[in-house]
Scaffold this motif. Structure first.
Motif, PDB file in Angstrom:
ATOM      1  N   ASP A 220       0.825  -1.198   0.000  1.00 13.22           N
ATOM      2  CA  ASP A 220       0.000   0.000   0.000  1.00 13.22           C
ATOM      3  C   ASP A 220       0.866   1.256   0.000  1.00 13.22           C
ATOM      4  OD1 ASP A 220      -2.811   1.058   0.312  1.00 13.22           O
ATOM      5  OD2 ASP A 220      -1.888   1.983   2.057  1.00 13.22           O
ATOM      6  N   GLN A 221       1.960   1.225   0.765  1.00 13.54           N
ATOM      7  CA  GLN A 221       2.880   2.366   0.787  1.00 13.54           C
ATOM      8  C   GLN A 221       3.558   2.558  -0.565  1.00 13.54           C
ATOM      9  OE1 GLN A 221       3.011   4.455   3.610  1.00 13.54           O
ATOM     10  NE2 GLN A 221       1.252   3.083   3.934  1.00 13.54           N
ATOM     11  N   ARG A 222       3.871   1.479  -1.239  1.00  9.87           N
ATOM     12  CA  ARG A 222       4.459   1.589  -2.583  1.00  9.87           C
ATOM     13  C   ARG A 222       3.509   2.307  -3.538  1.00  9.87           C
ATOM     14  NH1 ARG A 222       7.297  -4.241  -4.101  1.00  9.87           N
ATOM     15  NH2 ARG A 222       9.033  -4.113  -2.618  1.00  9.87           N
ATOM     16  N   ILE A 223       2.237   1.952  -3.463  1.00 16.32           N
ATOM     17  CA  ILE A 223       1.281   2.574  -4.379  1.00 16.32           C
ATOM     18  C   ILE A 223       1.083   4.047  -4.029  1.00 16.32           C
ATOM     19  CG2 ILE A 223      -1.087   2.521  -5.217  1.00 16.32           C
ATOM     20  CD1 ILE A 223       0.796   0.231  -6.170  1.00 16.32           C
ATOM     21  N   GLN A 224       1.075   4.368  -2.735  1.00 12.77           N
ATOM     22  CA  GLN A 224       0.990   5.779  -2.360  1.00 12.77           C
ATOM     23  C   GLN A 224       2.166   6.562  -2.925  1.00 12.77           C
ATOM     24  OE1 GLN A 224      -0.051   6.911   1.655  1.00 12.77           O
ATOM     25  NE2 GLN A 224      -0.985   4.902   2.062  1.00 12.77           N
ATOM     26  N   ARG A 225       3.362   5.983  -2.830  1.00 11.87           N
ATOM     27  CA  ARG A 225       4.541   6.664  -3.378  1.00 11.87           C
ATOM     28  C   ARG A 225       4.472   6.717  -4.897  1.00 11.87           C
ATOM     29  NH1 ARG A 225      10.417   5.352  -1.056  1.00 11.87           N
ATOM     30  NH2 ARG A 225       9.245   5.993   0.792  1.00 11.87           N
ATOM     31  N   ALA A 226       3.914   5.668  -5.510  1.00  9.76           N
ATOM     32  CA  ALA A 226       3.799   5.657  -6.968  1.00  9.76           C
ATOM     33  C   ALA A 226       2.958   6.827  -7.454  1.00  9.76           C
ATOM     34  CB  ALA A 226       3.178   4.339  -7.428  1.00  9.76           C
ATOM     35  N   ARG A 227       1.894   7.137  -6.746  1.00 10.52           N
ATOM     36  CA  ARG A 227       1.042   8.260  -7.154  1.00 10.52           C
ATOM     37  C   ARG A 227       1.835   9.568  -7.156  1.00 10.52           C
ATOM     38  NH1 ARG A 227      -4.792   7.290  -4.237  1.00 10.52           N
ATOM     39  NH2 ARG A 227      -5.280   9.178  -5.414  1.00 10.52           N
ATOM     40  N   HIS A 228       2.665   9.767  -6.151  1.00  7.62           N
ATOM     41  CA  HIS A 228       3.482  10.974  -6.095  1.00  7.62           C
ATOM     42  C   HIS A 228       4.494  11.003  -7.242  1.00  7.62           C
ATOM     43  CE1 HIS A 228       1.891  12.466  -2.312  1.00  7.62           C
ATOM     44  NE2 HIS A 228       2.097  11.291  -1.751  1.00  7.62           N
ATOM     45  N   LEU A 229       5.123   9.863  -7.506  1.00 10.78           N
ATOM     46  CA  LEU A 229       6.128   9.818  -8.571  1.00 10.78           C
ATOM     47  C   LEU A 229       5.498  10.061  -9.938  1.00 10.78           C
ATOM     48  CD1 LEU A 229       8.251   6.749  -7.367  1.00 10.78           C
ATOM     49  CD2 LEU A 229       8.837   9.171  -7.182  1.00 10.78           C
ATOM     50  N   LEU A 230       4.327   9.487 -10.167  1.00 10.07           N
ATOM     51  CA  LEU A 230       3.648   9.695 -11.448  1.00 10.07           C
ATOM     52  C   LEU A 230       3.208  11.149 -11.595  1.00 10.07           C
ATOM     53  CD1 LEU A 230       1.475   6.441 -11.645  1.00 10.07           C
ATOM     54  CD2 LEU A 230       3.605   6.918 -12.861  1.00 10.07           C
ATOM     55  N   ASN A 231       2.760  11.740 -10.488  1.00  9.08           N
ATOM     56  CA  ASN A 231       2.356  13.144 -10.533  1.00  9.08           C
ATOM     57  C   ASN A 231       3.540  14.058 -10.844  1.00  9.08           C
ATOM     58  OD1 ASN A 231      -0.264  12.448  -9.902  1.00  9.08           O
ATOM     59  ND2 ASN A 231      -0.040  12.845  -7.714  1.00  9.08           N
ATOM     60  N   MET A 234       7.288  10.981 -13.556  1.00  8.93           N
ATOM     61  CA  MET A 234       8.060   9.766 -13.788  1.00  8.93           C
ATOM     62  C   MET A 234       7.264   8.817 -14.671  1.00  8.93           C
ATOM     63  SD  MET A 234       9.789   7.100 -11.018  1.00  8.93           S
ATOM     64  CE  MET A 234      11.050   8.265 -10.493  1.00  8.93           C
ATOM     65  N   GLY A 235       7.924   8.112 -15.604  1.00 12.95           N
ATOM     66  CA  GLY A 235       7.257   7.175 -16.482  1.00 12.95           C
ATOM     67  C   GLY A 235       6.802   5.925 -15.751  1.00 12.95           C
ATOM     68  N   LEU A 236       5.852   5.201 -16.359  1.00  9.08           N
ATOM     69  CA  LEU A 236       5.278   4.021 -15.708  1.00  9.08           C
ATOM     70  C   LEU A 236       6.326   2.946 -15.464  1.00  9.08           C
ATOM     71  CD1 LEU A 236       1.880   3.641 -17.624  1.00  9.08           C
ATOM     72  CD2 LEU A 236       2.444   5.108 -15.681  1.00  9.08           C
ATOM     73  N   ALA A 237       7.107   2.613 -16.469  1.00  5.13           N
ATOM     74  CA  ALA A 237       8.113   1.560 -16.337  1.00  5.13           C
ATOM     75  C   ALA A 237       9.162   1.947 -15.313  1.00  5.13           C
ATOM     76  CB  ALA A 237       8.755   1.265 -17.684  1.00  5.13           C
ATOM     77  N   GLU A 238       9.566   3.227 -15.334  1.00  2.00           N
ATOM     78  CA  GLU A 238      10.580   3.686 -14.381  1.00  2.00           C
ATOM     79  C   GLU A 238      10.046   3.636 -12.958  1.00  2.00           C
ATOM     80  OE1 GLU A 238      13.464   7.590 -13.546  1.00  2.00           O
ATOM     81  OE2 GLU A 238      11.934   7.646 -15.122  1.00  2.00           O
ATOM     82  N   ALA A 239       8.777   4.029 -12.780  1.00  2.00           N
ATOM     83  CA  ALA A 239       8.181   3.997 -11.445  1.00  2.00           C
ATOM     84  C   ALA A 239       8.095   2.566 -10.924  1.00  2.00           C
ATOM     85  CB  ALA A 239       6.794   4.635 -11.475  1.00  2.00           C
ATOM     86  N   ALA A 240       7.674   1.625 -11.784  1.00  3.01           N
ATOM     87  CA  ALA A 240       7.589   0.219 -11.374  1.00  3.01           C
ATOM     88  C   ALA A 240       8.948  -0.293 -10.923  1.00  3.01           C
ATOM     89  CB  ALA A 240       7.047  -0.629 -12.517  1.00  3.01           C
ATOM     90  N   LEU A 241      10.000   0.028 -11.684  1.00  2.00           N
ATOM     91  CA  LEU A 241      11.354  -0.412 -11.341  1.00  2.00           C
ATOM     92  C   LEU A 241      11.825   0.271 -10.067  1.00  2.00           C
ATOM     93  CD1 LEU A 241      13.866  -2.031 -12.226  1.00  2.00           C
ATOM     94  CD2 LEU A 241      14.600   0.004 -13.495  1.00  2.00           C
ATOM     95  N   HIS A 242      11.581   1.562  -9.958  1.00  2.00           N
ATOM     96  CA  HIS A 242      12.029   2.337  -8.798  1.00  2.00           C
ATOM     97  C   HIS A 242      11.418   1.815  -7.506  1.00  2.00           C
ATOM     98  CE1 HIS A 242      13.473   5.945  -6.694  1.00  2.00           C
ATOM     99  NE2 HIS A 242      12.274   5.999  -6.117  1.00  2.00           N
ATOM    100  N   LEU A 243      10.179   1.326  -7.580  1.00  2.00           N
ATOM    101  CA  LEU A 243       9.469   0.891  -6.387  1.00  2.00           C
ATOM    102  C   LEU A 243       9.613  -0.601  -6.101  1.00  2.00           C
ATOM    103  CD1 LEU A 243       6.279   3.071  -6.824  1.00  2.00           C
ATOM    104  CD2 LEU A 243       8.017   3.305  -5.057  1.00  2.00           C
ATOM    105  N   GLY A 244      10.440  -1.291  -6.888  1.00  2.00           N
ATOM    106  CA  GLY A 244      10.767  -2.681  -6.576  1.00  2.00           C
ATOM    107  C   GLY A 244       9.776  -3.710  -7.060  1.00  2.00           C
ATOM    108  N   PHE A 245       8.891  -3.339  -8.008  1.00  2.00           N
ATOM    109  CA  PHE A 245       7.958  -4.327  -8.539  1.00  2.00           C
ATOM    110  C   PHE A 245       8.690  -5.275  -9.493  1.00  2.00           C
ATOM    111  CE2 PHE A 245       5.014  -1.062  -7.155  1.00  2.00           C
ATOM    112  CZ  PHE A 245       3.992  -1.816  -6.604  1.00  2.00           C
ATOM    113  N   PHE A 255      -1.692  -1.369  -8.452  1.00  5.56           N
ATOM    114  CA  PHE A 255      -2.151   0.016  -8.525  1.00  5.56           C
ATOM    115  C   PHE A 255      -3.666   0.064  -8.722  1.00  5.56           C
ATOM    116  CE2 PHE A 255      -2.856   4.212 -10.203  1.00  5.56           C
ATOM    117  CZ  PHE A 255      -1.860   5.017  -9.670  1.00  5.56           C
ATOM    118  N   LYS A 256      -4.171  -0.727  -9.663  1.00  6.81           N
ATOM    119  CA  LYS A 256      -5.613  -0.699  -9.969  1.00  6.81           C
ATOM    120  C   LYS A 256      -6.437  -1.184  -8.791  1.00  6.81           C
ATOM    121  CE  LYS A 256      -8.994  -1.951 -13.506  1.00  6.81           C
ATOM    122  NZ  LYS A 256      -9.220  -2.619 -14.812  1.00  6.81           N
ATOM    123  N   GLN A 257      -5.927  -2.171  -8.034  1.00  7.29           N
ATOM    124  CA  GLN A 257      -6.654  -2.689  -6.880  1.00  7.29           C
ATOM    125  C   GLN A 257      -6.860  -1.616  -5.814  1.00  7.29           C
ATOM    126  OE1 GLN A 257      -4.140  -5.985  -5.813  1.00  7.29           O
ATOM    127  NE2 GLN A 257      -5.375  -7.478  -6.939  1.00  7.29           N
TER     128      GLN A 257
END
Length: 273
Positions: A220-231, A234-245, A255-257
């Protein structure tokens, strides 16, 4: 007309100390045998006969048996009928480690545990556990559910329910660590050590205090951070890699869940003043 029997097996290299099996409408019969694991069986439907130590015991829907490692036994459908059941196979050393971490628990219980029936409410717990094991949850969440199941099965749960949750400050410390390191592959052992608790006490206390298992909260914390990074662009692929997915599909699904939109939809439809 009899239905075709279905047998499903589950195992994971990430959790080598456990295997599980679910059988529906089975007519298979077993010769007397033993396992090198602690075996936990539950009857989901039909009737069967459990044989152990020269004693035969009828079992019906909701009944469970606990079978120590090395004990010869057999369990077969009654009168050549069909039955449905679940089996959980646990490495005794892993179970002993989990139980041994808990306060005021006699670990010798595992050495003298007789093959026996268990309270029927555990049938629901085992069913929920297998739903998690056979499902798509991350291995860390499955491990946490296993620790809770084993701890509740062998621990004096009732004696602890009246006590306040231990280590609220330590739990907050673990939450801060997870927030700071949410992109890392934090292990249950590492988080429990940070809280100075056994794995069982940590998972149970964290879930009761937060409402999620530790790794579910980390996701859940990863997805919260992902929202900030996307805002921030940051690109989708880069965000996924950055957050350890592990891959972008895992990122998209998680993310969708939690956002009810894919990362792409979130970026495209996000309006800023």
């Amino acid at each position: 007309m009899p239905r075709h029997p279905i047998h499903r097996f589950w195992r994971s290299p990430a959790l080598p100390f456990v295997e599980s099996r679910i059988a529906n409408d089975s007519v298979a019969c077993y010769a007397p045998h033993s396992h090198d694991s602690l075996s936990i069986g539950a009857v989901d439907g039909g009737r069967s006969v459990f044989r152990h130590g020269g004693v035969c015991r009828p079992l019906s829907q909701g009944d469970m048996v606990l079978i120590p490692a090395g004990e010869v036994h057999a369990c077969n459908p009654e009168s050549d009928g069909q039955w449905s059941y679940q089996m959980l196979y646990l490495n005794p050393n892993w179970v002993r480690d989990v139980v041994g971490e808990m306060d005021a628990i006699d670990t010798a219980v595992l050495n003298r545990l007789p093959a026996s029936t268990a309270p029927q409410h555990l049938h629901t717990r085992l069913t929920d556990l297998n739903r998690s094991l056979f499902g798509s949850a991350p291995a860390q969440d499955k491990e946490a559910e296993l620790v809770l199941f084993v701890g509740d099965l062998f621990g004096s749960v009732q004696a602890r329910r009246s006590r306040p949750l231990p280590g609220a400050a330590r739990l907050r410390g673990v939450q801060a660590m997870i927030q700071a390191r949410c992109a890392e592959s934090l292990t249950l052992d590492e988080m429990a050590a940070q809280a100075c608790m056994s794995r069982y006490h940590f998972v149970r206390s964290f879930k009761r205090a937060v409402g999620l298992t530790p790794h579910a909260w980390q996701l859940d914390q990863r997805i919260q951070r992902a929202r900030h990074l996307l805002n921030q662009g940051m690109g989708l692929a880069e965000a996924a890699l950055h957050l350890g997915f592990a891959d972008q599909s895992h990122f998209q699904r998680a993310f969708k869940q939690r956002v009810a939109a894919t990362p792409g939809d979130y970026v495209r439809n996000f309006l800023q003043d």
